[in-house]
Design a protein around this motif. Structure first.
Motif, short mmCIF file in Angstrom:
data_model
loop_
_atom_site.label_atom_id
_atom_site.label_comp_id
_atom_site.label_asym_id
_atom_site.label_seq_id
_atom_site.Cartn_x
_atom_site.Cartn_y
_atom_site.Cartn_z
N LYS A 1 33.21 23.92 20.51
CA LYS A 1 34.03 23.90 19.29
C LYS A 1 34.10 25.30 18.68
O LYS A 1 35.15 25.73 18.19
N TRP A 2 32.99 26.01 18.72
CA TRP A 2 32.95 27.38 18.18
C TRP A 2 33.89 28.28 18.98
O TRP A 2 34.62 29.10 18.41
N LEU A 3 33.90 28.15 20.32
CA LEU A 3 34.81 28.94 21.15
C LEU A 3 36.26 28.65 20.82
O LEU A 3 37.10 29.55 20.78
N LYS A 4 36.56 27.37 20.58
CA LYS A 4 37.94 26.99 20.23
C LYS A 4 38.33 27.58 18.88
O LYS A 4 39.44 28.11 18.72
N ASN A 5 37.43 27.52 17.90
CA ASN A 5 37.74 28.07 16.57
C ASN A 5 37.92 29.58 16.61
O ASN A 5 38.67 30.14 15.82
N LYS A 6 37.24 30.26 17.53
CA LYS A 6 37.35 31.70 17.67
C LYS A 6 38.58 32.10 18.49
O LYS A 6 38.88 33.29 18.61
N THR B 1 19.44 10.27 23.56
CA THR B 1 19.15 11.52 24.27
C THR B 1 20.42 12.10 24.87
O THR B 1 20.65 13.32 24.85
N ILE B 2 21.28 11.23 25.43
CA ILE B 2 22.54 11.71 26.01
C ILE B 2 23.41 12.33 24.91
O ILE B 2 24.03 13.38 25.12
N ASN B 3 23.44 11.71 23.75
CA ASN B 3 24.23 12.26 22.65
C ASN B 3 23.68 13.61 22.20
O ASN B 3 24.44 14.51 21.81
N HIS B 4 22.38 13.74 22.26
CA HIS B 4 21.75 15.01 21.90
C HIS B 4 22.19 16.11 22.87
O HIS B 4 22.52 17.23 22.46
N ALA B 5 22.20 15.77 24.17
CA ALA B 5 22.65 16.73 25.18
C ALA B 5 24.14 17.04 25.01
O ALA B 5 24.58 18.17 25.22
N ARG B 6 24.91 16.03 24.64
CA ARG B 6 26.34 16.21 24.42
C ARG B 6 26.59 17.17 23.25
O ARG B 6 27.41 18.09 23.34
N THR B 7 25.87 16.96 22.15
CA THR B 7 26.02 17.81 20.97
C THR B 7 25.67 19.25 21.27
O THR B 7 26.27 20.18 20.72
N ALA C 1 36.64 17.52 23.07
CA ALA C 1 37.26 16.90 21.90
C ALA C 1 37.41 15.39 22.03
O ALA C 1 37.22 14.65 21.06
N ASN C 2 37.77 14.90 23.22
CA ASN C 2 38.02 13.47 23.39
C ASN C 2 36.93 12.74 24.18
O ASN C 2 37.11 11.59 24.58
N VAL C 3 35.79 13.41 24.40
CA VAL C 3 34.68 12.79 25.13
C VAL C 3 33.83 12.00 24.14
O VAL C 3 33.24 12.57 23.22
N LEU D 1 35.80 24.14 32.95
CA LEU D 1 35.37 22.88 32.34
C LEU D 1 36.57 22.03 31.93
O LEU D 1 37.54 22.53 31.35
N THR D 2 36.50 20.74 32.23
CA THR D 2 37.54 19.79 31.83
C THR D 2 36.87 18.57 31.19
O THR D 2 35.66 18.39 31.28
N GLU D 3 37.70 17.76 30.58
CA GLU D 3 37.19 16.53 29.98
C GLU D 3 36.56 15.63 31.03
O GLU D 3 35.52 15.01 30.80
#
Length: 482
Positions: A251-256, A238-244, A265-267, A216-218
């Protein structure tokens, strides 16, 4: 007193209850086995005049005599011997020797030479992707340069993307959800189900089953969101819902420390400016709805609280007996029932009081007392499926749509005007704004910033409430007399 009551059950079928003229009691609801209102109404009238058909008992599929032949066919040798011993023990059979009989072995016939049957190959899941490498195909950059933005961002991570996101939003498997709930942060099962639905509807058709988190990339995410906008024609919300849905997991994977860079992060999120403006019913339609013979007492009371007192759907569901002051004809808005199924604070995190007509106050209390375990904490709009919980806020939409249909507003017109149950609150705010000081409207509706709401709510006296109550009643009478 109405002769019969017609309403929808949880499965969408119309059910009817009849009133006993002598005792005033009502019968249990009986299904009409139809989802068509006109058919159900005609059937209810027929049953009322001719009597409802008695419930027929299902005939057994076997004779009353015991089927020994069927039992003998099913018994094996060992089972028959065990049954014989138990019969001897129970009925004290004596002198009947048990014959040890070796069952006849089953001789398998010689295999017949047949041509081998080729099993069909499993069907591959079709992944519909319009432009997976949109930037590379656009011609904006040289192909070799454009391809660099698609190079794996976390090449060491081989976790399958869609499988991970499904598990991430499954409470039994998700460490993230379990941790949030342990810290008393509500993440309901309904919300998790919505997120998994987003994965299946949007993420999976684009990325497929085998695409990994490491790939996966930006730019892939930018292409994905553009796909939802340009080819799926989804609204920004709806798109924002899918994005979230994906952003939270990444974000959880990055924090772990599982991935060293978060591609989301920049999308940027999409604008909600394309959302259709919510319409409101006209005064004539409100009058028709007020005078309508509602099939459901719950819907009638919910309509009044929203149209004439400005309550949000969640605030209606969260209303409890302790919130009703029958002496002053006030209700206190302390909570809101979230659409995913839990009690939370109001939208502005503030408590407010709202004047309500006396007859509505009484009917609210009567509605609450119908609950089998009624007490001070009973929800007024308790659900028959679980009387410890209220109806979900989205429940009122279906009843309201049916009421609109009965006053002549078709589904096509309703969709075109974008009218739903929340439109009643907008109607209330619009109507009151033309009849009283805006400060009073803001304080009653909680339709402002928390600081401003608190400023005016702290100074609301009984005179203010009486004044606004008169406005509510005057608006009601104006509409009915229009």
């Amino acid at each position: 007193m109405r002769p019969y009551y017609l309403r929808l059950n949880a499965n969408g079928y119309y059910v009817v209850s009849f009133t006993n003229k002598e005792t005033g009691t009502r019968t249990n609801y009986k299904s009409t086995h139809t989802k068509n209102y006109d058919e159900a109404l005609q059937l209810a009238m027929t049953w009322y005049t001719s009597g409802a058909p008695a419930k027929q008992k299902r005939k057994p599929d076997y004779d009353s005599a015991f089927d020994f032949e069927n039992l003998l066919k099913r018994l094996t040798f060992d089972e028959a011997q065990t049954l014989y011993e138990k019969l001897c023990s129970k009925f004290r059979f004596e002198g009947v020797p048990v014959q040890t009989v070796v069952p006849t072995p089953v001789v398998e016939s010689a295999p017949i030479n047949e041509l081998p049957v080729e099993e069909p190959a499993p069907k591959k899941k079709v992944v519909v992707v319009h432009k997976k490498n949109a930037l590379a195909d656009s011609g904006l950059l040289p192909e070799d340069v454009a391809q660099k933005v698609y190079e794996p961002l976390n090449p060491d991570c081989t976790i399958k993307l869609c499988e991970f996101l499904r598990n991430f939003w499954t409470p039994e498997k998700s460490e993230y959800i379990q941790n949030k709930r342990a810290h008393k942060k509500s993440i309901g099962d309904y919300h998790c189900k919505e997120m998994r639905g987003m994965i299946d509807r949007y993420w999976l058709p684009f990325f497929g089953e085998d695409f990994t988190v490491g790939e996966l990339t930006e730019q892939y995410l930018e292409d994905f969101l553009q796909e939802l906008a340009n080819f799926r024609h989804l609204k920004g919300a709806t798109i924002n819902h899918a994005r979230t849905c994906g952003a939270t997991g990444l974000k959880w994977l990055k924090n772990k420390g599982i991935i060293h860079a978060n591609p989301m992060a920049n999308v940027e999120a999409f604008s909600k400016s394309d959302a259709t403006a919510r319409g409101i019913p006209s005064e004539k339609e409100i009058k028709q709805l007020y005078e309508l013979d509602w099939d459901s007492e719950v819907m009638y009371l919910a309509f009044n609280l929203s149209a004439f007192s400005g309550l949000r759907p969640g605030e209606i569901s969260g209303l409890q007996v302790r919130d009703i002051d029958s002496d002053k004809d006030l209700i206190t808005i302390r909570h809101s029932w979230h659409r995913t199924g839990f009690l939370k604070s109001t939208k502005t995190n503030l408590i407010r009081k709202v004047p309500v007509a006396h007859n509505i106050i009484l009917r609210l209390l009567v509605q609450a007392q119908r609950c089998p375990n009624a007490n001070e904490e009973t929800f007024v709009f308790w659900s028959k499926a679980n009387d410890y919980k209220p109806f979900l806020p989205q429940y009122y939409d279906d009843g309201f749509f049916e009421a609109l249909r009965r006053i002549g507003v078709s589904e096509e017109e309703r969709r075109e005007r974008n009218i739903d149950f929340y439109s009643l609150r907008h109607f209330c705010a619009t109507y009151l704004a033309n009849m009283t000081d805006m400060r009073n409207v803001q304080a009653i509706l909680g339709h402002t910033t928390p600081a401003m709401t608190k400023h005016y709510a702290d100074h609301m006296t009984d005179e203010h409430f009486n004044s606004i109550r008169e406005i509510f009643e005057q608006s009601r009478m104006n509409i009915l007399a229009a």
